[in-house]
Design a protein around this motif. Structure first.
Motif, PDB file in Angstrom:
ATOM      1  N   TYR A   1       0.675  -1.181  -0.008  1.00  0.00           N
ATOM      2  CA  TYR A   1      -0.157  -0.241   0.306  1.00  0.00           C
ATOM      3  C   TYR A   1       0.762   1.222  -0.267  1.00  0.00           C
ATOM      4  O   TYR A   1       0.592   1.622   1.457  1.00  0.00           O
ATOM      5  CB  TYR A   1      -0.981   0.416   1.291  1.00  0.00           C
ATOM      6  N   LEU A   2       1.378   1.701  -1.493  1.00  0.00           N
ATOM      7  CA  LEU A   2       2.065   2.570  -1.198  1.00  0.00           C
ATOM      8  C   LEU A   2       1.227   3.579  -1.764  1.00  0.00           C
ATOM      9  O   LEU A   2       1.445   3.440  -3.882  1.00  0.00           O
ATOM     10  CB  LEU A   2       3.174   2.535  -2.112  1.00  0.00           C
ATOM     11  N   VAL A   3       0.909   4.952  -1.301  1.00  0.00           N
ATOM     12  CA  VAL A   3      -0.372   5.243  -2.975  1.00  0.00           C
ATOM     13  C   VAL A   3       0.674   6.976  -2.746  1.00  0.00           C
ATOM     14  O   VAL A   3       1.309   7.691  -2.358  1.00  0.00           O
ATOM     15  CB  VAL A   3      -1.144   6.339  -1.942  1.00  0.00           C
ATOM     16  N   THR A   4       0.511   6.936  -4.446  1.00  0.00           N
ATOM     17  CA  THR A   4       1.881   8.129  -5.418  1.00  0.00           C
ATOM     18  C   THR A   4       1.383   8.474  -6.393  1.00  0.00           C
ATOM     19  O   THR A   4       1.831   9.407  -6.840  1.00  0.00           O
ATOM     20  CB  THR A   4       2.726   6.865  -5.367  1.00  0.00           C
ATOM     21  N   SER A   5      -0.277   8.643  -6.610  1.00  0.00           N
ATOM     22  CA  SER A   5      -0.741   8.311  -8.093  1.00  0.00           C
ATOM     23  C   SER A   5      -1.912  10.015  -7.675  1.00  0.00           C
ATOM     24  O   SER A   5      -2.246  10.399  -5.820  1.00  0.00           O
ATOM     25  CB  SER A   5      -1.384   8.429  -8.425  1.00  0.00           C
ATOM     26  N   GLY A   6      -2.312  11.143  -8.043  1.00  0.00           N
ATOM     27  CA  GLY A   6      -3.106  12.062  -7.510  1.00  0.00           C
ATOM     28  C   GLY A   6      -2.806  13.230  -6.708  1.00  0.00           C
ATOM     29  O   GLY A   6      -1.478  13.467  -7.400  1.00  0.00           O
ATOM     30  N   VAL A   7      -3.262  13.312  -6.062  1.00  0.00           N
ATOM     31  CA  VAL A   7      -3.080  14.067  -4.817  1.00  0.00           C
ATOM     32  C   VAL A   7      -1.592  13.919  -4.089  1.00  0.00           C
ATOM     33  O   VAL A   7      -0.398  14.321  -3.923  1.00  0.00           O
ATOM     34  CB  VAL A   7      -3.587  14.591  -3.946  1.00  0.00           C
ATOM     35  N   TYR A   8      -1.517  12.533  -3.547  1.00  0.00           N
ATOM     36  CA  TYR A   8       0.288  12.410  -2.726  1.00  0.00           C
ATOM     37  C   TYR A   8       0.918  12.309  -4.740  1.00  0.00           C
ATOM     38  O   TYR A   8       2.371  12.003  -3.615  1.00  0.00           O
ATOM     39  CB  TYR A   8      -0.024  10.762  -3.054  1.00  0.00           C
ATOM     40  N   ARG A   9       0.598  13.265  -5.020  1.00  0.00           N
ATOM     41  CA  ARG A   9       1.986  13.082  -6.332  1.00  0.00           C
ATOM     42  C   ARG A   9       2.612  14.850  -5.667  1.00  0.00           C
ATOM     43  O   ARG A   9       3.287  14.730  -5.673  1.00  0.00           O
ATOM     44  CB  ARG A   9       1.332  13.168  -8.061  1.00  0.00           C
ATOM     45  N   TYR A  10       1.711  15.522  -5.452  1.00  0.00           N
ATOM     46  CA  TYR A  10       1.830  16.685  -5.269  1.00  0.00           C
ATOM     47  C   TYR A  10       2.291  17.074  -3.564  1.00  0.00           C
ATOM     48  O   TYR A  10       3.440  17.735  -3.249  1.00  0.00           O
ATOM     49  CB  TYR A  10       1.186  17.811  -5.309  1.00  0.00           C
ATOM     50  N   PHE A  11       1.658  16.852  -2.615  1.00  0.00           N
ATOM     51  CA  PHE A  11       1.378  16.167  -1.698  1.00  0.00           C
ATOM     52  C   PHE A  11       2.038  14.972  -0.866  1.00  0.00           C
ATOM     53  O   PHE A  11       1.018  14.457  -1.616  1.00  0.00           O
ATOM     54  CB  PHE A  11       0.536  16.781  -0.725  1.00  0.00           C
ATOM     55  N   ARG A  12       2.744  14.961  -0.178  1.00  0.00           N
ATOM     56  CA  ARG A  12       3.107  13.661   1.363  1.00  0.00           C
ATOM     57  C   ARG A  12       1.964  13.228   1.874  1.00  0.00           C
ATOM     58  O   ARG A  12       1.921  12.012   2.250  1.00  0.00           O
ATOM     59  CB  ARG A  12       4.382  13.982   1.501  1.00  0.00           C
ATOM     60  N   HIS A  13       1.048  13.962   2.307  1.00  0.00           N
ATOM     61  CA  HIS A  13       0.404  14.177   3.110  1.00  0.00           C
ATOM     62  C   HIS A  13      -0.876  15.426   3.112  1.00  0.00           C
ATOM     63  O   HIS A  13      -1.021  16.063   3.692  1.00  0.00           O
ATOM     64  CB  HIS A  13       1.010  13.875   4.361  1.00  0.00           C
ATOM     65  N   PRO A  14      -1.579  14.593   2.037  1.00  0.00           N
ATOM     66  CA  PRO A  14      -2.488  15.463   1.464  1.00  0.00           C
ATOM     67  C   PRO A  14      -3.753  16.148   2.891  1.00  0.00           C
ATOM     68  O   PRO A  14      -4.119  17.385   2.526  1.00  0.00           O
ATOM     69  CB  PRO A  14      -3.440  15.059   0.367  1.00  0.00           C
ATOM     70  N   ASN A  15      -4.259  14.633   3.929  1.00  0.00           N
ATOM     71  CA  ASN A  15      -4.881  15.340   4.450  1.00  0.00           C
ATOM     72  C   ASN A  15      -4.697  15.882   5.510  1.00  0.00           C
ATOM     73  O   ASN A  15      -4.855  16.497   6.579  1.00  0.00           O
ATOM     74  CB  ASN A  15      -5.761  13.742   4.863  1.00  0.00           C
ATOM     75  N   TYR A  16      -2.895  15.181   6.252  1.00  0.00           N
ATOM     76  CA  TYR A  16      -2.790  16.289   7.275  1.00  0.00           C
ATOM     77  C   TYR A  16      -1.899  17.892   6.802  1.00  0.00           C
ATOM     78  O   TYR A  16      -2.953  19.303   7.737  1.00  0.00           O
ATOM     79  CB  TYR A  16      -1.645  15.831   7.773  1.00  0.00           C
ATOM     80  N   PHE A  17      -1.784  18.369   4.974  1.00  0.00           N
ATOM     81  CA  PHE A  17      -1.943  19.441   4.980  1.00  0.00           C
ATOM     82  C   PHE A  17      -2.910  20.026   4.654  1.00  0.00           C
ATOM     83  O   PHE A  17      -3.200  21.365   4.895  1.00  0.00           O
ATOM     84  CB  PHE A  17      -1.089  19.449   3.621  1.00  0.00           C
ATOM     85  N   GLY A  18      -4.141  19.537   4.005  1.00  0.00           N
ATOM     86  CA  GLY A  18      -4.850  20.130   4.282  1.00  0.00           C
ATOM     87  C   GLY A  18      -6.070  20.505   5.087  1.00  0.00           C
ATOM     88  O   GLY A  18      -6.239  21.119   5.121  1.00  0.00           O
TER      89      GLY A  18
END
Length: 107
Positions: free
Chosen positions: A54-71
């Motif tokens: 389970y390594l997510v590297t697509s979608g918004v994870y391409r720009y942010f390593r932790h988009p949920n925390y950043f958001g």
């Protein structure tokens, strides 16, 4: 007139426009967090079916390593700024009303 996105309306003073901007930023921050969670859930589901790690590297994870925390950070920080600006606007408008009332009462 009403607009679809009221935080883009430019009528009003500096404080009101700042509040509108940060309300929009709050929504965008929480939207980024939700999009990050949705992307992670979808990718993990797809990778689990294919029995991959389970390594997510697509979608918004391409720009942010932790988009949920950043958001969440953007959303809550801009929400706090909105609260401070609203208090400032309330204080300044009460002061203006009191000054106007005092000036009207003076003969």
């Amino acid at each position: 007139t009403t607009t679809l996105l009221p935080f883009l309306d430019t009528t009003g003073g500096f404080l009101l426009n700042s509040i509108r901007l940060f309300v929009g930023t709050t929504w965008l921050g929480f939207l980024l967090a939700a999009l990050g969670d949705t992307t992670k859930t979808w990718v993990k589901q797809q990778q689990q079916q294919q029995q991959q790690p389970y390594l997510v590297t697509s979608g918004v994870y391409r720009y942010f390593r932790h988009p949920n925390y950043f958001g969440e950070f953007i959303g809550w920080t801009s929400n706090a700024i909105v609260a401070c600006l609203t208090i400032a606007m309330s204080f300044l408008s009460n002061k203006a009303v009191t000054t106007t009332a005092a000036a009207a009462a003076t003969p």
